[in-house]
Scaffold this active site. Structure first.
Site, PDB file in Angstrom:
ATOM      1  CG  HIS A  69     -31.031  31.470 -69.640  1.00 27.12           C
ATOM      2  ND1 HIS A  69     -29.614  31.469 -69.371  1.00 27.12           N
ATOM      3  CD2 HIS A  69     -31.193  30.880 -70.899  1.00 27.12           C
ATOM      4  CE1 HIS A  69     -28.890  30.648 -70.452  1.00 27.12           C
ATOM      5  NE2 HIS A  69     -29.912  30.356 -71.331  1.00 27.12           N
ATOM      6  CG  HIS A  71     -32.259  28.100 -73.213  1.00 21.44           C
ATOM      7  ND1 HIS A  71     -31.689  29.249 -73.843  1.00 21.44           N
ATOM      8  CD2 HIS A  71     -33.583  28.175 -73.748  1.00 21.44           C
ATOM      9  CE1 HIS A  71     -32.474  29.594 -74.689  1.00 21.44           C
ATOM     10  NE2 HIS A  71     -33.709  29.219 -74.710  1.00 21.44           N
ATOM     11  CG  ASP A  73     -27.877  25.384 -72.708  1.00 19.06           C
ATOM     12  OD1 ASP A  73     -28.962  25.619 -72.657  1.00 19.06           O
ATOM     13  OD2 ASP A  73     -26.854  25.714 -73.230  1.00 19.06           O
ATOM     14  CG  HIS A  74     -28.089  28.032 -68.934  1.00 15.95           C
ATOM     15  ND1 HIS A  74     -26.661  28.648 -68.880  1.00 15.95           N
ATOM     16  CD2 HIS A  74     -27.847  27.734 -70.414  1.00 15.95           C
ATOM     17  CE1 HIS A  74     -26.019  28.883 -69.922  1.00 15.95           C
ATOM     18  NE2 HIS A  74     -26.891  28.566 -71.002  1.00 15.95           N
ATOM     19  CG  HIS A 162     -30.172  34.304 -74.105  1.00 14.62           C
ATOM     20  ND1 HIS A 162     -29.671  33.666 -75.319  1.00 14.62           N
ATOM     21  CD2 HIS A 162     -30.445  33.026 -73.411  1.00 14.62           C
ATOM     22  CE1 HIS A 162     -29.688  32.409 -75.323  1.00 14.62           C
ATOM     23  NE2 HIS A 162     -30.125  31.943 -74.074  1.00 14.62           N
ATOM     24  CG  ASP A 183     -26.655  31.296 -72.809  1.00  8.12           C
ATOM     25  OD1 ASP A 183     -25.308  30.980 -72.624  1.00  8.12           O
ATOM     26  OD2 ASP A 183     -27.497  30.225 -73.448  1.00  8.12           O
ATOM     27  CG  HIS A 407     -25.875  32.934 -77.800  1.00 10.62           C
ATOM     28  ND1 HIS A 407     -25.705  32.565 -76.527  1.00 10.62           N
ATOM     29  CD2 HIS A 407     -26.541  31.844 -78.272  1.00 10.62           C
ATOM     30  CE1 HIS A 407     -26.397  31.423 -76.258  1.00 10.62           C
ATOM     31  NE2 HIS A 407     -27.109  30.959 -77.508  1.00 10.62           N
ATOM     32  CG  HIS A 429     -22.427  28.716 -73.189  1.00  7.94           C
ATOM     33  ND1 HIS A 429     -22.788  28.985 -74.371  1.00  7.94           N
ATOM     34  CD2 HIS A 429     -23.648  28.204 -72.628  1.00  7.94           C
ATOM     35  CE1 HIS A 429     -24.086  28.637 -74.827  1.00  7.94           C
ATOM     36  NE2 HIS A 429     -24.453  28.149 -73.717  1.00  7.94           N
TER      37      HIS A 429
HETATM   38 ZN   LIG Z   1     -29.654  29.873 -73.478  1.00  4.58          ZN
END
Ligand SMILES: [Zn+2]
Length: 478
Positions: A69, A71, A73-74, A162, A183, A407, A429
């Site tokens: 996805h 975000h 952090d991904h 998510h 996530d 989440h 994660h």
């Molecule tokens: Zn996320």
């Protein structure tokens, strides 16, 4: 492929998000095929320090890279991987992820490398706008539920809940099936499909552990708490700051506030208490949401059909590109990015509003260790100014946390894990403590299978530490 591994070894290594939240990146290899999952940055660090441990792996061996996805952090180190390393594999993501990724990363480049407040030296920039544009054209898109085959690696995207476009990937190599959740959320929300269980079982499950063994309150209670605390704050003349990531969960909160303002129009609507969504990306990103209503749940599609108006065109919410156009008189509600108050609009407003008791900072996302959003929840007496850390600002405002992070909680995670029925579970994660507690809870949950062929193994590897599993020959389907 590493020579000490036999042909039956499945190998997993986390280059990021091993016993932490942030910089998600995992590598799987089996039978000479190598798959990379996600390429994020760590929101608590800057520049090269925010990257996954790419130096620990020969990225030229990666066949495919799947992004779960949009975000940061991904996904935010993807242009770095594609343009600045020896990676030469193919990259896949869903259509909405790619549409949003484009705007988000442009903003990310601007914030981290060019802005006046740049904390970085020129050399420490991860990548430039040109890298971003060049990498963008090479990213391939996939549909949900259709299987792609790249030289014997098959993979399929399933809905993960998510945020819009978020996918789980089930990957199959020579009969071995691995599910990566990214996530995910299982609770039905206002606009998204919740995560689905793939029809075929998986041998290995790589699953997020953000909330460990914690329990969420039901969504309706959380919505009620949220609207009540906001209403009582603005009724006293206070300002409400909601730090949000520009896209994703912010839109869910906007749907909740829009509905509440319509129901309490006499007291709130018509600019009595304005709601703002402050982000450089606001307008562009709302276009993406307005375009992909067809990828959302039945509920919101029905509303769309019945009313013939787009549910993401809001009556009570105005967009702000920056704070220059904002006249700060009287109570207001401000959704502002970034979500962890590291810098930018949300941090500027925090510093402006936190000395006043009647104001409220309301945290709704997941706050990563080391960020201001995590720190403010300790209710410190003062906070450092972002532009000059020697200056401290008194903090007298209220601080509250109501999670809309989407989440899974422990029960939802456990239920899903049981349905997947994998005998090897790899946790990623999650900070060390919640992840460790989740591991213990899973092991005791599956204790009755110990010593049987169905025994469940649970791993919580740190970054750069291998997990090696033996799968003899081609797996027979269960
Ligand atoms: Zn996320």
């Amino acid at each position: 492929m590493s020579s000490q591994l036999s042909n039956t070894s499945f190998k997993f290594i986390a280059l990021g998000a091993g016993n932490e939240v942030g910089r998600s990146c995992h590598i799987l290899s089996y039978k000479g095929k190598t798959i990379m999952l996600d390429a994020g940055v760590h929101p608590a660090y800057q520049g090269m320090a925010s990257l996954p441990f790419y130096d620990d792996y020969d990225l030229s061996t990666v066949d495919i890279l799947l992004i779960s996805h949009f975000h940061l952090d991904h996904a935010a180190s993807l242009p770095y991987v594609m343009q600045r390393t020896n990676f030469k594999g193919r990259v896949f993501m869903t259509h909405p992820t790619k549409a949003i990724y484009r705007w988000l990363l442009r903003d990310f480049v601007r914030v981290t490398s060019i802005g006046e407040n740049s904390i970085l030296d020129k050399d420490d920039n991860l990548y430039t706008d040109e890298d971003l544009v060049e990498s963008f054209d090479k990213i391939e898109t996939i549909d949900f539920h259709s299987t792609v085959d790249v030289n014997g690696i098959k993979f399929t995207a399933f809905h993960a809940g998510h945020v819009l476009g978020a996918a789980m990937f089930q990957i199959e190599i020579a009969g071995l099936k691995v599910l990566f959740t990214g996530d995910y959320s299982r609770e039905l929300d206002r606009h998204l499909n919740s995560a689905e269980v793939p029809p075929l079982p998986s041998d290995v499950l790589i699953v997020e552990s953000t909330f460990g063994t914690a329990t969420h309150e039901p969504r309706l209670n959380r919505e009620k708490k949220l609207t009540q605390i906001i209403h009582s704050t603005v009724a006293k003349g206070g300002r409400v700051l909601m730090p949000v990531f520009a896209l994703g969960r912010a839109q869910e909160l906007m749907l909740i506030l829009e509905e509440y303002w319509t129901q309490h129009a006499e007291e709130l609507a018509g600019n009595q208490v304005p709601i703002y969504y402050a982000s450089d990306l606001a307008r562009k990103c709302m276009n993406v949401f307005q375009t992909y209503v067809n990828m959302m749940n039945d509920d919101i599609r029905k509303k769309f059909r019945d009313s013939q108006t787009n549910p993401f065109i809001f009556k009570h919410i105005s967009y702000l590109k920056n704070l220059d156009e904002f006249q700060d008189f009287g109570p207001s509600v401000m959704l502002a990015s970034p979500g962890m108050l590291q810098s930018g609009i949300s941090r500027d407003l925090l510093e402006k509003w936190c000395p006043e008791e009647k104001n409220l900072v309301l945290i709704t996302g997941y706050s990563v260790e080391g960020t201001m959003a995590k720190y403010i929840m300790l209710e410190p007496d003062t906070i450092p100014s972002v532009n000059n850390p020697d200056i401290t600002i008194p903090r007298r405002c209220q601080v509250d946390e109501i999670s809309f992070a989407a989440h899974v909680d422990f029960q939802e995670n456990l239920e899903f894990i049981e349905k997947i029925n994998a005998t090897n579970i790899i946790l990623v994660h999650g900070e060390s403590n919640p992840m460790g507690r989740l591991k213990s809870a899973l092991l005791s949950n599956f204790a009755s299978l110990k010593g049987t062929p169905e025994e469940v193994h649970v791993y919580n590897p740190r970054n750069s530490v291998d997990v090696v599993l033996e799968y003899k020959g081609v797996k027979v389907a269960k």
